[in-house]
Design a protein around this motif. Structure first.
Motif, short mmCIF file in Angstrom:
data_model
loop_
_atom_site.label_atom_id
_atom_site.label_comp_id
_atom_site.label_asym_id
_atom_site.label_seq_id
_atom_site.Cartn_x
_atom_site.Cartn_y
_atom_site.Cartn_z
N VAL A 112 0.83 -1.20 0.00
CA VAL A 112 0.00 0.00 0.00
C VAL A 112 0.86 1.25 0.00
O VAL A 112 0.68 2.15 -0.82
CB VAL A 112 -0.98 0.01 1.20
CG1 VAL A 112 -1.63 1.37 1.37
CG2 VAL A 112 -2.03 -1.07 1.03
N PHE A 113 1.84 1.31 0.90
CA PHE A 113 2.66 2.51 0.97
C PHE A 113 3.58 2.66 -0.23
O PHE A 113 3.86 3.78 -0.67
CB PHE A 113 3.43 2.57 2.29
CG PHE A 113 2.51 2.85 3.45
CD1 PHE A 113 1.78 4.02 3.50
CD2 PHE A 113 2.36 1.94 4.46
CE1 PHE A 113 0.90 4.28 4.55
CE2 PHE A 113 1.50 2.18 5.52
CZ PHE A 113 0.77 3.36 5.55
N ARG A 114 4.01 1.54 -0.81
CA ARG A 114 4.80 1.60 -2.04
C ARG A 114 3.93 2.20 -3.15
O ARG A 114 4.38 3.07 -3.91
CB ARG A 114 5.28 0.21 -2.44
CG ARG A 114 6.31 0.20 -3.52
CD ARG A 114 6.88 -1.20 -3.80
NE ARG A 114 7.32 -1.88 -2.59
CZ ARG A 114 6.73 -2.97 -2.06
NH1 ARG A 114 5.69 -3.51 -2.65
NH2 ARG A 114 7.19 -3.53 -0.97
N ALA A 115 2.68 1.75 -3.24
CA ALA A 115 1.77 2.29 -4.26
C ALA A 115 1.49 3.77 -4.02
O ALA A 115 1.43 4.56 -4.97
CB ALA A 115 0.47 1.49 -4.27
N ALA B 196 -2.43 -4.49 -7.38
CA ALA B 196 -1.63 -5.43 -6.57
C ALA B 196 -1.67 -5.07 -5.09
O ALA B 196 -1.62 -5.94 -4.23
CB ALA B 196 -0.19 -5.46 -7.07
N ALA B 197 -1.79 -3.77 -4.80
CA ALA B 197 -1.88 -3.30 -3.41
C ALA B 197 -3.33 -3.35 -2.91
O ALA B 197 -3.59 -2.99 -1.76
CB ALA B 197 -1.35 -1.88 -3.31
N ARG C 293 -12.07 1.03 -0.92
CA ARG C 293 -11.99 1.83 0.30
C ARG C 293 -11.58 1.03 1.53
O ARG C 293 -10.98 1.57 2.45
CB ARG C 293 -13.32 2.53 0.55
CG ARG C 293 -13.63 3.54 -0.54
CD ARG C 293 -14.93 4.28 -0.27
NE ARG C 293 -15.33 5.05 -1.43
CZ ARG C 293 -14.83 6.24 -1.74
NH1 ARG C 293 -13.92 6.78 -0.98
NH2 ARG C 293 -15.24 6.88 -2.81
N ASP C 294 -11.90 -0.25 1.55
CA ASP C 294 -11.52 -1.08 2.70
C ASP C 294 -10.02 -1.11 2.92
O ASP C 294 -9.54 -1.05 4.05
CB ASP C 294 -12.04 -2.52 2.55
CG ASP C 294 -13.55 -2.62 2.71
OD1 ASP C 294 -14.16 -1.63 3.16
OD2 ASP C 294 -14.09 -3.68 2.37
N THR C 295 -9.27 -1.19 1.83
CA THR C 295 -7.80 -1.23 1.94
C THR C 295 -7.29 0.09 2.51
O THR C 295 -6.42 0.09 3.38
CB THR C 295 -7.15 -1.52 0.58
OG1 THR C 295 -7.65 -2.77 0.11
CG2 THR C 295 -5.65 -1.59 0.70
#
Length: 121
Positions: free
Chosen positions: A9-12, A55-56, A74-76
């Protein structure tokens, strides 16, 4: 949230183009070509950004006829936000304890320190 999920997530989110795409998707689903409009880049590059976001698990895309339509997951984002909030809570707690410790040591008087010394000296 599993740590590798957080990393993805943070990479994206580390890329300004992908963040801008997510901001656009906050207003509702959009095709890849619509997502590409504001950027001076190729559709191939935008498609690569879409793959990273998928992918994230930040977006989901579906094929509608000849178009690929993307929608925000939104859940992610909620799980990433919770992960950040948990870290913040832990650090706030640590900083509160440090503040209390500094306050306690600041209020100690020299007489308090003398009382803790070996009485035979």
């Amino acid at each position: 949230m599993i740590e590798h999920d957080v990393d993805a997530v943070f990479r994206a989110l580390s890329d300004p183009t992908r963040r801008a795409m997510l901001e656009r998707l906050d207003g509702g689903p959009a095709s890849v070509s619509v997502l590409a409009e504001p950027f001076d880049t190729t559709l191939t590059a935008i498609t690569q950004h879409v793959r990273v976001l998928e992918a994230a698990h930040l977006i989901d895309s579906t094929k509608r006829g000849r178009q690929r339509v993307c929608a925000l997951e939104r859940d992610t984002l909620g799980r990433a936000e919770k992960w950040l909030a948990d870290r913040r809570l832990a650090w706030d707690h640590r900083l509160d304890r440090l503040e209390q410790h500094l306050h306690d040591t600041e209020n100690d008087t020299p007489a308090d320190h003398d009382a803790t010394k070996d009485p035979e000296r």
